[in-house]
Write a protein that holds these residues in place. Structure first.
Motif, PDB file in Angstrom:
ATOM      1  N   SER A   1     -28.346 -42.831  -2.730  1.00  0.00           N
ATOM      2  CA  SER A   1     -27.711 -43.881  -3.522  1.00  0.00           C
ATOM      3  C   SER A   1     -27.387 -45.071  -2.629  1.00  0.00           C
ATOM      4  CB  SER A   1     -26.421 -43.361  -4.161  1.00  0.00           C
ATOM      5  OG  SER A   1     -25.648 -44.430  -4.663  1.00  0.00           O
ATOM      6  N   PRO A   2     -27.846 -46.278  -3.005  1.00  0.00           N
ATOM      7  CA  PRO A   2     -27.506 -47.455  -2.198  1.00  0.00           C
ATOM      8  C   PRO A   2     -26.002 -47.706  -2.159  1.00  0.00           C
ATOM      9  CG  PRO A   2     -28.600 -48.095  -4.249  1.00  0.00           C
ATOM     10  CD  PRO A   2     -28.712 -46.612  -4.146  1.00  0.00           C
ATOM     11  N   TYR A   3     -25.293 -47.258  -3.175  1.00  0.00           N
ATOM     12  CA  TYR A   3     -23.833 -47.410  -3.198  1.00  0.00           C
ATOM     13  C   TYR A   3     -23.206 -46.558  -2.089  1.00  0.00           C
ATOM     14  CZ  TYR A   3     -24.283 -49.696  -7.750  1.00  0.00           C
ATOM     15  OH  TYR A   3     -24.605 -50.570  -8.756  1.00  0.00           O
ATOM     16  N   VAL A   4     -23.694 -45.350  -1.926  1.00  0.00           N
ATOM     17  CA  VAL A   4     -23.181 -44.470  -0.868  1.00  0.00           C
ATOM     18  C   VAL A   4     -23.487 -45.063   0.503  1.00  0.00           C
ATOM     19  CG1 VAL A   4     -23.394 -42.194   0.214  1.00  0.00           C
ATOM     20  CG2 VAL A   4     -23.344 -42.392  -2.280  1.00  0.00           C
ATOM     21  N   THR A   5     -24.696 -45.593   0.670  1.00  0.00           N
ATOM     22  CA  THR A   5     -25.096 -46.180   1.952  1.00  0.00           C
ATOM     23  C   THR A   5     -24.160 -47.324   2.333  1.00  0.00           C
ATOM     24  OG1 THR A   5     -27.399 -45.627   1.455  1.00  0.00           O
ATOM     25  CG2 THR A   5     -27.015 -47.183   3.238  1.00  0.00           C
ATOM     26  N   VAL A   6     -23.833 -48.186   1.387  1.00  0.00           N
ATOM     27  CA  VAL A   6     -22.936 -49.317   1.654  1.00  0.00           C
ATOM     28  C   VAL A   6     -21.526 -48.830   1.952  1.00  0.00           C
ATOM     29  CG1 VAL A   6     -21.811 -51.330   0.620  1.00  0.00           C
ATOM     30  CG2 VAL A   6     -24.274 -51.004   0.346  1.00  0.00           C
ATOM     31  N   LEU A   7     -21.021 -47.894   1.144  1.00  0.00           N
ATOM     32  CA  LEU A   7     -19.657 -47.384   1.358  1.00  0.00           C
ATOM     33  C   LEU A   7     -19.547 -46.683   2.702  1.00  0.00           C
ATOM     34  CD1 LEU A   7     -18.826 -46.019  -2.224  1.00  0.00           C
ATOM     35  CD2 LEU A   7     -17.947 -48.097  -1.152  1.00  0.00           C
ATOM     36  N   ASP A   8     -20.564 -45.941   3.091  1.00  0.00           N
ATOM     37  CA  ASP A   8     -20.567 -45.293   4.413  1.00  0.00           C
ATOM     38  C   ASP A   8     -20.516 -46.337   5.528  1.00  0.00           C
ATOM     39  OD1 ASP A   8     -20.495 -42.585   3.834  1.00  0.00           O
ATOM     40  OD2 ASP A   8     -22.674 -42.427   3.600  1.00  0.00           O
ATOM     41  N   SER A   9     -21.283 -47.421   5.336  1.00  0.00           N
ATOM     42  CA  SER A   9     -21.377 -48.434   6.397  1.00  0.00           C
ATOM     43  C   SER A   9     -20.070 -49.180   6.615  1.00  0.00           C
ATOM     44  CB  SER A   9     -22.486 -49.438   6.062  1.00  0.00           C
ATOM     45  OG  SER A   9     -22.088 -50.306   5.014  1.00  0.00           O
ATOM     46  N   ILE A  10     -19.241 -49.279   5.582  1.00  0.00           N
ATOM     47  CA  ILE A  10     -17.976 -50.002   5.743  1.00  0.00           C
ATOM     48  C   ILE A  10     -16.807 -49.051   5.986  1.00  0.00           C
ATOM     49  CG2 ILE A  10     -18.762 -51.959   4.374  1.00  0.00           C
ATOM     50  CD1 ILE A  10     -17.256 -50.954   2.004  1.00  0.00           C
ATOM     51  N   GLY A  11     -17.133 -47.765   6.208  1.00  0.00           N
ATOM     52  CA  GLY A  11     -16.118 -46.812   6.634  1.00  0.00           C
ATOM     53  C   GLY A  11     -15.281 -46.190   5.554  1.00  0.00           C
ATOM     54  N   VAL A  12     -15.775 -46.147   4.324  1.00  0.00           N
ATOM     55  CA  VAL A  12     -15.026 -45.475   3.246  1.00  0.00           C
ATOM     56  C   VAL A  12     -15.194 -43.974   3.422  1.00  0.00           C
ATOM     57  CG1 VAL A  12     -14.839 -45.116   0.757  1.00  0.00           C
ATOM     58  CG2 VAL A  12     -15.326 -47.406   1.659  1.00  0.00           C
ATOM     59  N   PRO A  13     -14.085 -43.232   3.617  1.00  0.00           N
ATOM     60  CA  PRO A  13     -14.204 -41.788   3.844  1.00  0.00           C
ATOM     61  C   PRO A  13     -14.713 -41.046   2.614  1.00  0.00           C
ATOM     62  CG  PRO A  13     -11.891 -42.428   3.582  1.00  0.00           C
ATOM     63  CD  PRO A  13     -12.682 -43.695   3.646  1.00  0.00           C
ATOM     64  N   SER A  14     -15.541 -40.030   2.868  1.00  0.00           N
ATOM     65  CA  SER A  14     -16.083 -39.173   1.789  1.00  0.00           C
ATOM     66  C   SER A  14     -16.802 -39.989   0.714  1.00  0.00           C
ATOM     67  CB  SER A  14     -14.959 -38.335   1.153  1.00  0.00           C
ATOM     68  OG  SER A  14     -14.288 -37.576   2.118  1.00  0.00           O
ATOM     69  N   ALA A  15     -17.540 -41.021   1.150  1.00  0.00           N
ATOM     70  CA  ALA A  15     -18.226 -41.885   0.177  1.00  0.00           C
ATOM     71  C   ALA A  15     -19.204 -41.088  -0.681  1.00  0.00           C
ATOM     72  CB  ALA A  15     -18.971 -43.004   0.916  1.00  0.00           C
ATOM     73  N   GLY A  16     -19.923 -40.141  -0.054  1.00  0.00           N
ATOM     74  CA  GLY A  16     -20.882 -39.339  -0.797  1.00  0.00           C
ATOM     75  C   GLY A  16     -20.225 -38.512  -1.876  1.00  0.00           C
ATOM     76  N   THR A  17     -19.075 -37.905  -1.539  1.00  0.00           N
ATOM     77  CA  THR A  17     -18.359 -37.078  -2.519  1.00  0.00           C
ATOM     78  C   THR A  17     -17.839 -37.931  -3.671  1.00  0.00           C
ATOM     79  OG1 THR A  17     -17.687 -35.544  -0.780  1.00  0.00           O
ATOM     80  CG2 THR A  17     -16.427 -35.494  -2.841  1.00  0.00           C
ATOM     81  N   ILE A  18     -17.291 -39.102  -3.327  1.00  0.00           N
ATOM     82  CA  ILE A  18     -16.764 -39.998  -4.360  1.00  0.00           C
ATOM     83  C   ILE A  18     -17.878 -40.401  -5.330  1.00  0.00           C
ATOM     84  CG2 ILE A  18     -15.798 -42.287  -4.791  1.00  0.00           C
ATOM     85  CD1 ILE A  18     -14.305 -41.989  -2.090  1.00  0.00           C
ATOM     86  N   MET A  19     -19.022 -40.783  -4.778  1.00  0.00           N
ATOM     87  CA  MET A  19     -20.121 -41.221  -5.640  1.00  0.00           C
ATOM     88  C   MET A  19     -20.699 -40.053  -6.431  1.00  0.00           C
ATOM     89  SD  MET A  19     -21.460 -43.870  -6.790  1.00  0.00           S
ATOM     90  CE  MET A  19     -20.534 -44.927  -5.685  1.00  0.00           C
ATOM     91  N   ASN A  20     -20.674 -38.860  -5.867  1.00  0.00           N
ATOM     92  CA  ASN A  20     -21.112 -37.676  -6.605  1.00  0.00           C
ATOM     93  C   ASN A  20     -20.257 -37.472  -7.848  1.00  0.00           C
ATOM     94  OD1 ASN A  20     -23.421 -36.366  -5.862  1.00  0.00           O
ATOM     95  ND2 ASN A  20     -22.438 -34.790  -4.631  1.00  0.00           N
ATOM     96  N   ILE A  21     -18.954 -37.679  -7.684  1.00  0.00           N
ATOM     97  CA  ILE A  21     -18.038 -37.543  -8.823  1.00  0.00           C
ATOM     98  C   ILE A  21     -18.356 -38.590  -9.884  1.00  0.00           C
ATOM     99  CG2 ILE A  21     -15.625 -37.735  -9.549  1.00  0.00           C
ATOM    100  CD1 ILE A  21     -14.853 -36.626  -6.774  1.00  0.00           C
ATOM    101  N   VAL A  22     -18.603 -39.837  -9.438  1.00  0.00           N
ATOM    102  CA  VAL A  22     -18.909 -40.915 -10.379  1.00  0.00           C
ATOM    103  C   VAL A  22     -20.220 -40.631 -11.123  1.00  0.00           C
ATOM    104  CG1 VAL A  22     -19.470 -43.372 -10.581  1.00  0.00           C
ATOM    105  CG2 VAL A  22     -17.635 -42.635  -9.053  1.00  0.00           C
ATOM    106  N   VAL A  23     -21.239 -40.174 -10.384  1.00  0.00           N
ATOM    107  CA  VAL A  23     -22.522 -39.851 -11.015  1.00  0.00           C
ATOM    108  C   VAL A  23     -22.357 -38.683 -11.988  1.00  0.00           C
ATOM    109  CG1 VAL A  23     -24.857 -38.972 -10.592  1.00  0.00           C
ATOM    110  CG2 VAL A  23     -23.912 -40.759  -9.123  1.00  0.00           C
ATOM    111  N   PHE A  24     -21.559 -37.705 -11.622  1.00  0.00           N
ATOM    112  CA  PHE A  24     -21.281 -36.553 -12.488  1.00  0.00           C
ATOM    113  C   PHE A  24     -20.669 -37.022 -13.810  1.00  0.00           C
ATOM    114  CE2 PHE A  24     -18.227 -33.161 -13.764  1.00  0.00           C
ATOM    115  CZ  PHE A  24     -19.134 -32.144 -14.012  1.00  0.00           C
TER     116      PHE A  24
END
Length: 484
Positions: free
Chosen positions: A296-319
């Motif tokens: 997810s490009p959203y996860v890639t951006v959130l990871d790059s700016i240091g948002v913790p657990s970006a992948g988990t957060i986006m997984n919840i949103v996609v769910f």
């Protein structure tokens, strides 16, 4: 209940040879009082319009568009979004003038004849129940990752039972589910836009202003030229599917005419802002080449700016997005098949309306086919179900084309018979309607020339041809009976 007054069904004659409402011919099927219960509020419809189109296709699938268009994906979304806005404006115009639970299927029948209403109604129903399987399976895969002890099939069963129950009890329950689902998705996008802008301006910790570096570097704004932008349109245009459900739901609101007009006005602009805005943030904060295939490009951006657990957060949103789409598709498919039954285009047994004005048998019929689709997806994902999925790949464009053709005919008829009902008007009519039809034809041609998209177009054309053949056979048989 929100029964229509007799004059509310005047425009459109379902193919009657006498277009005037005073002519002696029967009213078009499906134009009488709406038997379904009301209960949807303006806030439900507004959020349904926003949330119905914000799904996994945006949060995950947008990466495919970026990979072919680069920063030019912003232009791709503008073009695809403009087409979707035109379609929604056309649909909003007709639905505000003549609200009906069958929405564009009823409009097509009024404008073009029974064959058109039958064809677009069944094609859209098939599209929804097949996509429903993708959404249920996708949500089950995410849930299985969180709780591996529960098998994937059990999660599918749980989701289907929960949302079937919600749709069987009251339309208000459906509205509340969709309201909160959509609210979470909208909140997620707004939060992403805020964080992305702060990062782009170097306001967040450990970030520096990026300026236009990522938009003009790495090959420029159009690294693959306009060909990349066009390929991007092909990759993202179907992400706008789902907006149509708001016009189906409007028939069960307390004030159908005003509700659909307001929902369409607010949805089209805000969705375009969310889609284009988030794409602009993504390609501004990071070089487009930094996006990873399948991520997810959203996860890639959130990871790059240091948002913790970006992948988990986006997984919840996609769910949540998948469950929201599942709920909306079950609702939309049940109302569409109920409307078909009302007009004699589906078994009359589906007309049973339970307490609260819910078409229970229509809900159960839709979810039953949805269950079959899920089983095919779990058992034969790369063969039987793949063919089914391909057969609905381009159906949305065929539906949109019939919406545009219906609007071309009904607009003139409404202007002549009841101009006061045009509370929402299509822009620059008829020129923009024709332009939208030309754009749809162009997308179909692009699909035909694209190796990856061609199978979807051919299978979808085959499915559409089959439905049209059945519609034609029904018309021929009806004509023979009438001539006896």
């Amino acid at each position: 209940m929100h029964d229509a007054t007799p004059d509310e069904s005047a425009p459109g004659t379902g193919g009657c040879a006498h277009p005037s409402p005073s002519a002696e011919c029967p009213p078009a099927p499906g134009t009488g009082p709406e038997p379904l219960g009301g209960g949807l509020k303006q806030r439900h419809l507004t959020m349904l319009g926003l949330g119905g189109v914000i799904g996994a296709g945006l949060f995950v699938g947008s990466g495919a568009g970026i990979s072919v268009a680069g920063p030019g994906i912003v232009v791709s979304y503008l073009i695809a979004g403009a087409l979707a806005m035109c379609v929604m404006r056309m649909l909003g115009e007709m639905s505000a003038a003549m609200p009906a639970s069958g929405s564009f299927s009823v409009h097509a029948e009024r404008a073009l004849g029974r064959w058109a209403g039958f064809s677009v109604g069944w094609l859209y129903w098939f599209l929804l129940v097949v996509v429903l399987a993708v959404e249920a399976t996708g949500a089950a895969q995410i849930a299985n990752g969180w709780a591996p002890a529960v098998p994937q099939w059990a999660w599918v069963l749980i989701f289907m039972v929960v949302f079937t129950a919600a749709n069987l009890t009251s339309v208000k329950n459906f509205g509340e589910f969709e309201f909160w689902f959509a609210a979470l998705k909208v909140f997620a996008i707004v939060a992403f836009l805020v964080l992305g802008l702060l990062a782009a301006f170097g306001v967040l910790p450990d970030t520096d202003p990026v300026g236009l570096t990522n938009l003009t570097g790495q090959g420029g704004f159009l690294p693959n030229g306009w060909e990349g932008v066009v390929s991007g349109v092909l990759a993202v245009v179907f992400a706008f599917g789902g907006l149509e459900v708001v016009t189906i739901a409007a028939a069960e609101s307390d004030d159908p005419v005003r509700s659909v007009a307001r929902a369409v006005r607010s949805a089209v602009y805000r969705i375009l802002f969310f889609y284009v805005g988030s794409m602009l943030v993504i390609v501004t904060v990071l070089p487009w080449t930094a996006q990873k295939a399948g991520a997810s490009p959203y996860v890639t951006v959130l990871d790059s700016i240091g948002v913790p657990s970006a992948g988990t957060i986006m997984n919840i949103v996609v769910f949540v997005a998948l469950l929201s789409a599942l709920n909306a598709n079950l609702y939309g498919s049940s109302r569409m098949v109920f409307s078909l039954a009302e007009r004699g285009e589906a078994p009359k047994a589906l007309l049973t309306v339970g307490r609260g004005g819910v078409p229970r048998r229509a809900v159960l019929a839709s979810v039953a086919f949805g269950f079959v689709s899920v089983l095919l997806n779990l058992k034969w994902p790369d063969s039987v179900f793949l063919y089914m999925l391909n057969s609905v790949g381009a159906v949305l464009l065929f539906v949109w084309a019939l919406i545009a053709l219906s609007q071309l005919r009904l607009r003139r008829r409404i202007e002549r018979e009841a101009p006061e009902r045009l509370v929402l008007r299509m822009w620059a009519f008829p020129y923009l309607t024709w332009a939208a039809l030309a754009a749809m034809a162009a997308v179909l041609v692009l699909m035909l020339t694209d190796d990856a998209a061609r199978p979807q177009l051919l299978w979808s054309a085959g499915a559409t041809g089959l439905v049209l053949a059945v519609a034609g056979l029904r018309e021929w048989r009806a004509a023979r009976v009438n001539n006896r």
